[in-house]
Design a protein around this motif. Structure first.
Motif, PDB file in Angstrom:
ATOM      1  N   SER A 169       8.946   5.255   3.005  1.00  0.00           N
ATOM      2  CA  SER A 169       8.707   6.637   3.421  1.00  0.00           C
ATOM      3  C   SER A 169       7.244   6.860   3.801  1.00  0.00           C
ATOM      4  O   SER A 169       6.331   6.273   3.219  1.00  0.00           O
ATOM      5  N   LEU A 170       7.069   7.695   4.778  1.00  0.00           N
ATOM      6  CA  LEU A 170       5.734   8.042   5.260  1.00  0.00           C
ATOM      7  C   LEU A 170       5.073   8.960   4.235  1.00  0.00           C
ATOM      8  O   LEU A 170       5.704   9.909   3.752  1.00  0.00           O
ATOM      9  N   PRO A 171       3.806   8.699   3.879  1.00  0.00           N
ATOM     10  CA  PRO A 171       3.119   9.576   2.924  1.00  0.00           C
ATOM     11  C   PRO A 171       3.050  11.011   3.440  1.00  0.00           C
ATOM     12  O   PRO A 171       2.938  11.251   4.648  1.00  0.00           O
ATOM     13  N   GLU A 172       3.114  11.937   2.523  1.00  0.00           N
ATOM     14  CA  GLU A 172       3.072  13.373   2.863  1.00  0.00           C
ATOM     15  C   GLU A 172       1.871  13.716   3.746  1.00  0.00           C
ATOM     16  O   GLU A 172       1.996  14.467   4.709  1.00  0.00           O
ATOM     17  N   ALA A 173       0.706  13.151   3.419  1.00  0.00           N
ATOM     18  CA  ALA A 173      -0.508  13.448   4.196  1.00  0.00           C
ATOM     19  C   ALA A 173      -0.365  13.028   5.653  1.00  0.00           C
ATOM     20  O   ALA A 173      -0.914  13.672   6.547  1.00  0.00           O
ATOM     21  N   ALA A 174       0.383  11.954   5.906  1.00  0.00           N
ATOM     22  CA  ALA A 174       0.559  11.473   7.278  1.00  0.00           C
ATOM     23  C   ALA A 174       1.535  12.354   8.064  1.00  0.00           C
ATOM     24  O   ALA A 174       1.477  12.403   9.293  1.00  0.00           O
ATOM     25  N   LEU A 175       2.404  13.063   7.369  1.00  0.00           N
ATOM     26  CA  LEU A 175       3.340  13.952   8.057  1.00  0.00           C
ATOM     27  C   LEU A 175       2.625  15.144   8.687  1.00  0.00           C
ATOM     28  O   LEU A 175       3.120  15.741   9.635  1.00  0.00           O
TER      29      LEU A 175
ATOM     30  N   GLU B 129       0.835  -1.207   0.000  1.00  0.00           N
ATOM     31  CA  GLU B 129       0.000   0.000   0.000  1.00  0.00           C
ATOM     32  C   GLU B 129       0.866   1.254   0.000  1.00  0.00           C
ATOM     33  O   GLU B 129       0.594   2.203  -0.736  1.00  0.00           O
ATOM     34  N   LEU B 130       1.911   1.252   0.811  1.00  0.00           N
ATOM     35  CA  LEU B 130       2.808   2.401   0.834  1.00  0.00           C
ATOM     36  C   LEU B 130       3.463   2.602  -0.531  1.00  0.00           C
ATOM     37  O   LEU B 130       3.531   3.720  -1.044  1.00  0.00           O
ATOM     38  N   MET B 131       3.932   1.508  -1.143  1.00  0.00           N
ATOM     39  CA  MET B 131       4.537   1.601  -2.481  1.00  0.00           C
ATOM     40  C   MET B 131       3.543   2.144  -3.496  1.00  0.00           C
ATOM     41  O   MET B 131       3.890   2.994  -4.316  1.00  0.00           O
ATOM     42  N   ALA B 132       2.310   1.656  -3.436  1.00  0.00           N
ATOM     43  CA  ALA B 132       1.277   2.100  -4.378  1.00  0.00           C
ATOM     44  C   ALA B 132       0.973   3.583  -4.221  1.00  0.00           C
ATOM     45  O   ALA B 132       0.529   4.233  -5.169  1.00  0.00           O
ATOM     46  N   ASN B 133       1.218   4.110  -3.037  1.00  0.00           N
ATOM     47  CA  ASN B 133       0.970   5.528  -2.783  1.00  0.00           C
ATOM     48  C   ASN B 133       2.225   6.375  -2.942  1.00  0.00           C
ATOM     49  O   ASN B 133       2.290   7.499  -2.461  1.00  0.00           O
ATOM     50  N   GLY B 134       3.236   5.811  -3.613  1.00  0.00           N
ATOM     51  CA  GLY B 134       4.416   6.595  -3.958  1.00  0.00           C
ATOM     52  C   GLY B 134       5.536   6.587  -2.940  1.00  0.00           C
ATOM     53  O   GLY B 134       6.491   7.363  -3.075  1.00  0.00           O
ATOM     54  N   ALA B 135       5.458   5.732  -1.937  1.00  0.00           N
ATOM     55  CA  ALA B 135       6.523   5.678  -0.940  1.00  0.00           C
ATOM     56  C   ALA B 135       7.822   5.207  -1.582  1.00  0.00           C
ATOM     57  O   ALA B 135       7.815   4.416  -2.523  1.00  0.00           O
ATOM     58  N   THR B 136       8.911   5.702  -1.065  1.00  0.00           N
ATOM     59  CA  THR B 136      10.220   5.261  -1.526  1.00  0.00           C
ATOM     60  C   THR B 136      10.836   4.364  -0.463  1.00  0.00           C
ATOM     61  O   THR B 136      10.590   4.524   0.732  1.00  0.00           O
ATOM     62  N   GLN B 137      11.643   3.436  -0.921  1.00  0.00           N
ATOM     63  CA  GLN B 137      12.275   2.490  -0.015  1.00  0.00           C
ATOM     64  C   GLN B 137      13.603   3.056   0.473  1.00  0.00           C
ATOM     65  O   GLN B 137      14.336   3.702  -0.281  1.00  0.00           O
ATOM     66  N   PHE B 138      13.903   2.809   1.747  1.00  0.00           N
ATOM     67  CA  PHE B 138      15.182   3.208   2.328  1.00  0.00           C
ATOM     68  C   PHE B 138      16.207   2.143   1.950  1.00  0.00           C
ATOM     69  O   PHE B 138      16.182   1.036   2.486  1.00  0.00           O
ATOM     70  N   HIS B 139      17.056   2.501   1.010  1.00  0.00           N
ATOM     71  CA  HIS B 139      18.047   1.578   0.446  1.00  0.00           C
ATOM     72  C   HIS B 139      17.332   0.278   0.057  1.00  0.00           C
ATOM     73  O   HIS B 139      16.311   0.323  -0.581  1.00  0.00           O
ATOM     74  N   ASN B 140      17.816  -0.864   0.445  1.00  0.00           N
ATOM     75  CA  ASN B 140      17.115  -2.111   0.124  1.00  0.00           C
ATOM     76  C   ASN B 140      16.544  -2.750   1.394  1.00  0.00           C
ATOM     77  O   ASN B 140      16.373  -3.956   1.468  1.00  0.00           O
ATOM     78  N   MET B 141      16.252  -1.912   2.357  1.00  0.00           N
ATOM     79  CA  MET B 141      15.725  -2.366   3.649  1.00  0.00           C
ATOM     80  C   MET B 141      14.198  -2.293   3.644  1.00  0.00           C
ATOM     81  O   MET B 141      13.612  -1.616   2.799  1.00  0.00           O
TER      82      MET B 141
END
Length: 99
Positions: free
Chosen positions: A75-81, A59-71
């Motif tokens: 990333s938290l969605p902008e709206a959640a910030l 779900e996070l990926m589908a909403n444009g989240a980026t992965q921290f390296h290969n871990m």
């Protein structure tokens, strides 16, 4: 570059409804813990990432989240910030995938 105290305060305040949080600085960033479990990290550039697996990660990926390296951190969605309730809901969902 190390995180500023204001960045750490922002993250702990954003997730404060989860309960008693602890943090640990490392590698210029920090990890956030709830009851001894790492559920998020903040990179040295102050980007917040949630540790997520399965459908939450998808779900996070589908909403444009980026992965921290290969871990397994996304990333938290902008709206959640801007919305502690959304941030805590996502954090609770990620915590459920970690048990």
């Amino acid at each position: 570059m190390a995180l500023a105290d204001a960045d750490i305060a922002f993250a702990t305040d954003l997730f404060s409804d989860l309960g008693q949080l602890t943090t640990r600085k490392m590698f210029g960033g920090m990890c956030l813990y709830l009851d001894g479990t790492v559920f998020a990290l903040m990179s040295s550039d102050a980007t917040l990432y949630l540790k997520a697996k399965g459908t939450v990660a998808q779900e996070l990926m589908a909403n444009g989240a980026t992965q921290f390296h290969n871990m397994p951190y996304w990333s938290l969605p902008e709206a959640a910030l801007d919305d502690p309730q959304k941030a805590c809901t996502l954090a609770r969902r990620t915590l459920a995938t970690l048990s």
